[in-house]
Design a protein around this motif. Sequence first.
Motif, PDB file in Angstrom:
ATOM      1  N   VAL A 223      20.753  49.930  37.600  1.00  0.00           N
ATOM      2  CA  VAL A 223      20.084  50.331  36.369  1.00  0.00           C
ATOM      3  C   VAL A 223      21.128  50.955  35.449  1.00  0.00           C
ATOM      4  O   VAL A 223      21.761  51.960  35.805  1.00  0.00           O
ATOM      5  N   TYR A 224      21.299  50.377  34.268  1.00  0.00           N
ATOM      6  CA  TYR A 224      22.272  50.878  33.306  1.00  0.00           C
ATOM      7  C   TYR A 224      21.544  51.253  32.008  1.00  0.00           C
ATOM      8  O   TYR A 224      20.492  50.684  31.684  1.00  0.00           O
ATOM      9  N   GLY A 225      22.116  52.184  31.283  1.00  0.00           N
ATOM     10  CA  GLY A 225      21.490  52.609  30.043  1.00  0.00           C
ATOM     11  C   GLY A 225      22.499  53.078  29.022  1.00  0.00           C
ATOM     12  O   GLY A 225      23.685  53.280  29.322  1.00  0.00           O
ATOM     13  N   VAL A 226      22.015  53.237  27.800  1.00  0.00           N
ATOM     14  CA  VAL A 226      22.787  53.873  26.725  1.00  0.00           C
ATOM     15  C   VAL A 226      21.869  54.894  26.075  1.00  0.00           C
ATOM     16  O   VAL A 226      20.643  54.841  26.225  1.00  0.00           O
ATOM     17  N   PHE A 227      22.454  55.815  25.339  1.00  0.00           N
ATOM     18  CA  PHE A 227      21.667  56.793  24.598  1.00  0.00           C
ATOM     19  C   PHE A 227      21.448  56.296  23.170  1.00  0.00           C
ATOM     20  O   PHE A 227      22.261  55.534  22.632  1.00  0.00           O
ATOM     21  N   GLY A 228      20.335  56.747  22.566  1.00  0.00           N
ATOM     22  CA  GLY A 228      20.003  56.350  21.205  1.00  0.00           C
ATOM     23  C   GLY A 228      20.067  57.511  20.232  1.00  0.00           C
ATOM     24  O   GLY A 228      20.512  58.613  20.572  1.00  0.00           O
ATOM     25  N   ASN A 229      19.573  57.285  19.029  1.00  0.00           N
ATOM     26  CA  ASN A 229      19.663  58.308  17.991  1.00  0.00           C
ATOM     27  C   ASN A 229      18.738  59.497  18.251  1.00  0.00           C
ATOM     28  O   ASN A 229      18.923  60.570  17.664  1.00  0.00           O
ATOM     29  N   HIS A 230      17.731  59.348  19.128  1.00  0.00           N
ATOM     30  CA  HIS A 230      16.867  60.481  19.466  1.00  0.00           C
ATOM     31  C   HIS A 230      17.310  61.194  20.746  1.00  0.00           C
ATOM     32  O   HIS A 230      16.675  62.172  21.135  1.00  0.00           O
ATOM     33  N   ASP A 231      18.372  60.715  21.364  1.00  0.00           N
ATOM     34  CA  ASP A 231      18.886  61.368  22.572  1.00  0.00           C
ATOM     35  C   ASP A 231      19.908  62.436  22.214  1.00  0.00           C
ATOM     36  O   ASP A 231      20.963  62.562  22.834  1.00  0.00           O
TER      37      ASP A 231
END
Length: 396
Positions: A223-231
Amino acid sequence: MILFLIIPAYILINCYLLHRIYKWLTACSGVFHSRKFVIPYITVYTLLALSLLFAFALPSCGLQVAVKRLSNYWLGTFLYILMFVAIADICRLILKRIHGRIHDFFFSKKGYVFTGIFLTILTAVFSIYGSVNAKLVRVTPYEVTIDKECPGIEQLKIALIADLHLGYSVGDAQMRRMVEKVNSMEPDLILVAGDIFDNEYEAVQNPDKIAATLSQMKSKYGVYGVFGNHDVTERLLGGFSVSSPEEEVRDPRFEEFARKAGIQILYDEVVCIEDAFYLVGRKDAQKTGDGEGRLSPEAILGQTDTNLPVIVMEHQPRQLQRLADAGADMQLCGHTHDGQIFPGNLVIPFFWENPCGLLVKDQMYSIVTSGVGVWGPAMRVGTASEVCEITVNFNA
């Protein structure tokens, strides 16, 4: 500074709506002229209208959480009250100049009462449906073919999720529904394309429980992820940031939560999976959360061998042409919510090249999910909370 413009305008609009609704009620029955009704009516409406400001002003506590949740539901209802009253008022101005049966009916007491009842029913239907629909997680399938060899892998199944917006409106129940959908796909790879949080870590109810729920997602390659503008940590008013840019930093607890949830966050990083394909995780285009910029498409894709498939994950669907030119085969994003509530879903295509769904840009596939959670109003009308099931075929 923007608060000095938004708050007075919001209060004035609510004063107008308060007056218009009262006029309609008194036209329906003389009972509504009574002080026994007027005082409670003004009090209840005022408390609902000011719930946004109360939630913003209150310190973090149980009361603040309750008021914030109420304000999120109120915000969606308020938008529909405003929209329908505005439409009725525009029709009224037009019909003033057009005489006939419609004019006579619309400007009669009977027509006035009927119009108010009709708009009240519309507002209730849109609000109730939107609140229920936001909690239903659907699976949206896609199938694409990348004209490259992926050594040892003929087909790759990706579960794409985004915009969880964990906080006041989204909690463990929605995550359990999402995890069930994801695991039912039996994916090879799970990607979380940003906005895991809704800015405020304190708003996440029982974060350890939610992290444990998310850790139950199963896949072959992880499971991979990135952060967004609300993180990033910001103060929100009606879903909009009122923090200064220097205050928009990421709470370390966001990263700790991701680790507990089993999500490997990529910060402008390239991962070669099974020596068969590349996964590129980009920082958010607006708010990196670390005070630093992000790599250009050319720089980050320069770290890959574009003879192998290259999958780019980022929060916002930007720079499509540059990514395609740099050798990306697929870009997977969220952010847009597909407009979330009508008529936003009709407006959003004017702001994004790919507002939602599948778009082919030269040799690159762009897929944007409408997301799992909600931002601002705790409703979805005309859009769906979804998990994307992407089947990728490879053709040497």
